[in-house]
Scaffold this motif. Structure first.
Motif, mmCIF file in Angstrom:
data_model
loop_
_atom_site.group_PDB
_atom_site.id
_atom_site.type_symbol
_atom_site.label_atom_id
_atom_site.label_comp_id
_atom_site.label_asym_id
_atom_site.label_seq_id
_atom_site.Cartn_x
_atom_site.Cartn_y
_atom_site.Cartn_z
ATOM 1 N N TYR A 98 -18.626 17.792 20.190
ATOM 2 C CA TYR A 98 -18.996 19.118 19.723
ATOM 3 C C TYR A 98 -19.197 20.123 20.844
ATOM 4 C CZ TYR A 98 -19.807 16.906 15.236
ATOM 5 O OH TYR A 98 -19.647 16.223 14.079
ATOM 6 N N GLY A 99 -19.152 19.696 22.096
ATOM 7 C CA GLY A 99 -19.468 20.536 23.237
ATOM 8 C C GLY A 99 -18.981 21.961 23.119
ATOM 9 N N TRP A 100 -17.732 22.217 23.424
ATOM 10 C CA TRP A 100 -17.180 23.564 23.347
ATOM 11 C C TRP A 100 -15.976 23.579 22.420
ATOM 12 C CZ3 TRP A 100 -20.156 27.219 25.151
ATOM 13 C CH2 TRP A 100 -21.055 26.900 26.154
ATOM 14 N N ALA A 101 -15.896 22.606 21.556
ATOM 15 C CA ALA A 101 -14.742 22.480 20.676
ATOM 16 C C ALA A 101 -14.762 23.545 19.596
ATOM 17 C CB ALA A 101 -14.721 21.101 20.033
ATOM 18 N N GLY A 102 -13.619 23.740 19.018
ATOM 19 C CA GLY A 102 -13.500 24.692 17.924
ATOM 20 C C GLY A 102 -13.765 24.015 16.605
ATOM 21 N N SER A 103 -13.073 24.484 15.576
ATOM 22 C CA SER A 103 -13.300 23.932 14.256
ATOM 23 C C SER A 103 -12.722 22.524 14.166
ATOM 24 C CB SER A 103 -12.640 24.822 13.212
ATOM 25 O OG SER A 103 -11.251 24.862 13.439
ATOM 26 N N GLY A 104 -13.113 21.816 13.147
ATOM 27 C CA GLY A 104 -12.654 20.451 12.943
ATOM 28 C C GLY A 104 -13.814 19.589 12.504
ATOM 29 N N ASP A 105 -13.540 18.343 12.299
ATOM 30 C CA ASP A 105 -14.601 17.447 11.836
ATOM 31 C C ASP A 105 -15.404 16.848 12.986
ATOM 32 O OD1 ASP A 105 -12.758 15.737 12.885
ATOM 33 O OD2 ASP A 105 -12.691 14.396 11.156
ATOM 34 N N GLY A 106 -15.062 17.174 14.201
ATOM 35 C CA GLY A 106 -15.810 16.681 15.345
ATOM 36 C C GLY A 106 -15.314 15.366 15.879
ATOM 37 N N SER A 107 -14.317 14.781 15.253
ATOM 38 C CA SER A 107 -13.830 13.493 15.726
ATOM 39 C C SER A 107 -12.819 13.650 16.855
ATOM 40 C CB SER A 107 -13.200 12.710 14.580
ATOM 41 O OG SER A 107 -12.091 13.407 14.070
ATOM 42 N N ARG A 108 -12.349 14.853 17.090
ATOM 43 C CA ARG A 108 -11.392 15.107 18.177
ATOM 44 C C ARG A 108 -11.897 16.246 19.050
ATOM 45 N NH1 ARG A 108 -6.566 12.362 17.533
ATOM 46 N NH2 ARG A 108 -6.002 11.805 15.423
ATOM 47 N N SER A 109 -11.609 16.151 20.336
ATOM 48 C CA SER A 109 -12.027 17.188 21.274
ATOM 49 C C SER A 109 -11.074 18.379 21.172
ATOM 50 C CB SER A 109 -12.021 16.638 22.701
ATOM 51 O OG SER A 109 -10.700 16.375 23.117
ATOM 52 N N ALA A 110 -11.438 19.459 21.835
ATOM 53 C CA ALA A 110 -10.603 20.664 21.832
ATOM 54 C C ALA A 110 -9.249 20.379 22.485
ATOM 55 C CB ALA A 110 -11.320 21.796 22.551
ATOM 56 N N ASP A 111 -9.249 19.566 23.551
ATOM 57 C CA ASP A 111 -7.984 19.221 24.217
ATOM 58 C C ASP A 111 -7.076 18.431 23.276
ATOM 59 O OD1 ASP A 111 -8.696 20.445 26.574
ATOM 60 O OD2 ASP A 111 -9.562 18.629 27.434
ATOM 61 N N GLU A 112 -7.669 17.527 22.513
ATOM 62 C CA GLU A 112 -6.869 16.755 21.557
ATOM 63 C C GLU A 112 -6.294 17.667 20.472
ATOM 64 O OE1 GLU A 112 -8.597 12.760 20.397
ATOM 65 O OE2 GLU A 112 -10.277 13.675 21.486
ATOM 66 N N MET A 113 -7.091 18.623 20.015
ATOM 67 C CA MET A 113 -6.613 19.541 18.980
ATOM 68 C C MET A 113 -5.447 20.382 19.508
ATOM 69 S SD MET A 113 -8.293 18.783 16.328
ATOM 70 C CE MET A 113 -7.946 20.109 15.218
ATOM 71 N N ARG A 114 -5.548 20.847 20.757
ATOM 72 C CA ARG A 114 -4.438 21.615 21.356
ATOM 73 C C ARG A 114 -3.195 20.741 21.492
ATOM 74 N NH1 ARG A 114 -8.704 24.144 24.222
ATOM 75 N NH2 ARG A 114 -8.654 22.580 25.851
ATOM 76 N N ALA A 115 -3.389 19.473 21.859
ATOM 77 C CA ALA A 115 -2.251 18.548 21.992
ATOM 78 C C ALA A 115 -1.600 18.302 20.631
ATOM 79 C CB ALA A 115 -2.708 17.240 22.616
ATOM 80 N N LEU A 116 -2.408 18.158 19.589
ATOM 81 C CA LEU A 116 -1.856 17.974 18.244
ATOM 82 C C LEU A 116 -1.082 19.212 17.795
ATOM 83 C CD1 LEU A 116 -4.834 16.155 16.532
ATOM 84 C CD2 LEU A 116 -2.570 15.195 16.946
ATOM 85 N N ASP A 117 -1.609 20.400 18.121
ATOM 86 C CA ASP A 117 -0.882 21.635 17.796
ATOM 87 C C ASP A 117 0.451 21.692 18.525
ATOM 88 O OD1 ASP A 117 -2.826 22.530 16.068
ATOM 89 O OD2 ASP A 117 -3.818 23.810 17.564
ATOM 90 N N MET A 118 0.446 21.251 19.772
ATOM 91 C CA MET A 118 1.684 21.253 20.562
ATOM 92 C C MET A 118 2.738 20.359 19.905
ATOM 93 S SD MET A 118 3.478 21.964 23.368
ATOM 94 C CE MET A 118 2.277 22.722 24.401
ATOM 95 N N LEU A 119 2.301 19.244 19.341
ATOM 96 C CA LEU A 119 3.238 18.324 18.694
ATOM 97 C C LEU A 119 3.473 18.670 17.225
ATOM 98 C CD1 LEU A 119 1.993 14.961 20.238
ATOM 99 C CD2 LEU A 119 3.989 16.297 20.899
ATOM 100 N N GLY A 120 2.786 19.703 16.717
ATOM 101 C CA GLY A 120 2.983 20.139 15.342
ATOM 102 C C GLY A 120 2.346 19.216 14.320
ATOM 103 N N LEU A 121 1.204 18.634 14.643
ATOM 104 C CA LEU A 121 0.536 17.683 13.755
ATOM 105 C C LEU A 121 -0.815 18.221 13.297
ATOM 106 C CD1 LEU A 121 1.263 14.412 15.730
ATOM 107 C CD2 LEU A 121 2.335 15.140 13.606
ATOM 108 N N GLU A 122 -1.300 17.659 12.204
ATOM 109 C CA GLU A 122 -2.623 18.005 11.682
ATOM 110 C C GLU A 122 -3.695 17.201 12.417
ATOM 111 O OE1 GLU A 122 -3.277 20.337 9.325
ATOM 112 O OE2 GLU A 122 -1.149 20.824 9.405
ATOM 113 N N ALA A 123 -4.959 17.587 12.230
ATOM 114 C CA ALA A 123 -6.068 16.944 12.929
ATOM 115 C C ALA A 123 -6.281 15.499 12.500
ATOM 116 C CB ALA A 123 -7.353 17.742 12.704
ATOM 117 N N ASP A 124 -5.839 15.148 11.298
ATOM 118 C CA ASP A 124 -6.073 13.794 10.799
ATOM 119 C C ASP A 124 -4.909 12.841 11.064
ATOM 120 O OD1 ASP A 124 -4.325 14.987 9.066
ATOM 121 O OD2 ASP A 124 -5.325 14.286 7.237
#
Length: 177
Positions: A98-124
């Motif tokens: 939860y440190g400086w992450a954006g929205s989400g369920d908290g199971s992934r960090s902000a870097d992981e969310m950006r990486a998922l966006d780069m690959l065109g995938l959802e958070a789950d």
């Protein structure tokens, strides 16, 4: 009688260089025979004893490797204590995301969310989906497929970095797991 010299160690900024003090630094050596590393990890010599061994990090890990927190408890008590510890520490485990992450369920960090966006995938997305998406994206812009294309090479490196971030996160989850 010698004239006292004025100290240059007053106020800010420091007028002498850092690390130029003349005092000797006390370094405790590891208590393990033959080890010359700094012994900065205390370990008890006996239960309920104030005496301590001082080991380097490597030898402290070796000393603690056989230690059983639940020794002397029956299975029900050990299970109850393990659940209580899990419950009490759950907040700490969850809060790291939860440190400086954006929205989400908290199971992934902000870097992981950006990486998922780069690959065109959802958070789950699970790791099999991540691997499949990475392979498909990487095949399109791989330097062997598009030789001499600087933009494709840059895109390939971005996909590779996104995959590496997600792979390391997956490895951490499996290791804790």
């Amino acid at each position: 009688m010698a004239k006292a010299r004025r100290s240059l160690d007053w106020g800010f900024p420091r007028w002498r260089s850092y690390g130029s003090s003349r005092e000797a630094t006390n370094v405790r050596i590891c208590d393990r025979h033959g080890c010359d590393d700094a012994g900065n990890c205390p370990a008890p010599k006996a239960p309920n004893s104030p005496d301590r061994w001082y080991f380097c990090q490597k030898h402290a890990a070796e000393y603690n490797s056989k230690w059983d927190y639940f020794e002397g408890l029956d299975k029900a008590e050990a299970k109850e204590r393990a659940q209580a510890e899990q419950r009490d520490n759950q907040g700490y485990a969850e809060s790291q995301h939860y440190g400086w992450a954006g929205s989400g369920d908290g199971s992934r960090s902000a870097d992981e969310m950006r990486a998922l966006d780069m690959l065109g995938l959802e958070a789950d997305a699970d790791f099999d989906m991540i691997k499949k998406a990475w392979r498909n994206k990487a095949k399109e812009v791989h330097p062997d497929v598009k030789p001499g294309d600087a933009e494709a090479a840059k895109q390939f490196q971005a996909y590779q970095l996104a995959y590496d971030v997600l792979k390391q996160a997956q490895d951490r989850r499996e290791w804790k797991g």
